[in-house]
Design an enzyme around this catalytic site. Sequence first.
Site, PDB file in Angstrom:
ATOM      1  CD  GLU A 277      -2.214  -1.336   2.967  1.00  0.00           C
ATOM      2  OE1 GLU A 277      -1.780  -0.563   3.849  1.00  0.00           O
ATOM      3  OE2 GLU A 277      -3.080  -2.191   3.196  1.00  0.00           O
ATOM      4  CB  CYS A 346      -3.443  35.197  11.062  1.00  0.00           C
ATOM      5  SG  CYS A 346      -3.845  36.373   9.778  1.00  0.00           S
ATOM      6  CD  GLU A 347      -2.605  29.644  13.451  1.00  0.00           C
ATOM      7  OE1 GLU A 347      -1.823  29.405  14.396  1.00  0.00           O
ATOM      8  OE2 GLU A 347      -3.834  29.625  13.555  1.00  0.00           O
TER       9      GLU A 347
END
EC number: 4.1.1.20
Length: 419
Positions: A277, A346-347
Amino acid sequence: MDWLETRNGRLHAEGVALTEIAERFGTPVYVYSRAAIEQAFGEFSRAAAGREVLVCYAMKANSNLAIIDLLARAGAGFDIVSGGELRRALAAGADASRVVFSGVGKSANEIRFALEAGVRCFNVESTSELRRLSAIATACGRRAPVSLRVNPDVDAGTHPYISTGLRENKFGIAHDAAIAVYREAATLPGIEVTGIDCHIGSQITELAPFVAALDRIIDLAGQLAAQGIALRHLDLGGGLGIDYDGERPPSRQALLDAVFARIDASPAVRGLEVMFEFGRSIVGNAGLLLTRVEYLKSNDARNFAVVDAAMNDLMRPALYEAFHRIVPVVDRPGTALRWDVVGPVCESGDWLGRDRALALEEGDLLAVLSAGAYGMAMSSNYNTRPRAAEVMVDRGQAHLIRERETVESLYALERRLPD
Ligand SMILES: *Cc1c(COP(=O)(O)O)cnc(C)c1O
């Protein structure tokens, strides 16, 4: 990344200038290479040639329909972790009989949908899930093909957020408990035990953890055979790492060779079908995020290049402090300074790269590399930012494979209270 090449001082993707893509489709924009995706998948297929193997694409890495379609045509199966992903796979033309359903929290509706679609296997992660699955299958008059996802308690040696095969992770059934759960599975009317599986984490750059996990699975398969529980397949998950910053993971061929050598030497599992996978190692280095410098600003401590892509577009740096190479699209003479490449969100966590040596001017284009996996797929609309467009280049042509979202669409489902 051999699909990227500098010609006349400009970066090209499969022969198409990234400057042209930015002009035609705007920025930020994800750019993928068809050839690179097909080459990566082809290496897995070739390494598995002549054996009974299903290489699944873990579509959570990047679930754009165009990518699923290409991989379905190349013969991939699909590893899904939600009913939504199953719907996507079917919409792209994938065959449900080549889909395996992973995930710790499958809802009753998702289970019913997957049973009716006829997925190849449910990778079951708990006793409660097993019982729920049996009850639903019985009610639908079916038997669900099942492998138990075993947590082998092996350290994948990767970032804690992308480690999944340790006792303290929420994933899978503990190795010690697996035999008892298989015994119960064998008695449940709606369950047909078909396999065993594990997935120990992502961005793994050594062979040893894969082999250690495989050995634990082989050990269990031997114990199960001794108790009369016969398996038809082994699913070894994904997790092969890629080169973001000079990592040197084993090649696709080397990984599969090591796995098959072990299997061939183990009577308990020799001759069983093998499934994988893989997500990141198929699409990760087949994509980049193209962004434009909006503003340059400096203070005593740092230089900031504020670009038009942000953590909502590519979350990996904010989430895992992940490293992506960032390169200029047009070579510019001039002295390189050290830049923090940051977005408009805004971080303070909104950065794409820190302390990068670049010669920059406002308006320049930058390519954030190795962004094909867990880039667009993890994007959000934080700060009401429409998600980026996606483009795939194919033999000298750029095709839009996802339109840029409109702002109106972001609040189209919202309702005001009545007066
Ligand atoms: C995420 C995931 C994968 C794919 O992991 P990659 O590191 O992208 O190869 C495979 N199997 C399961 C169960 C997963 O959750």
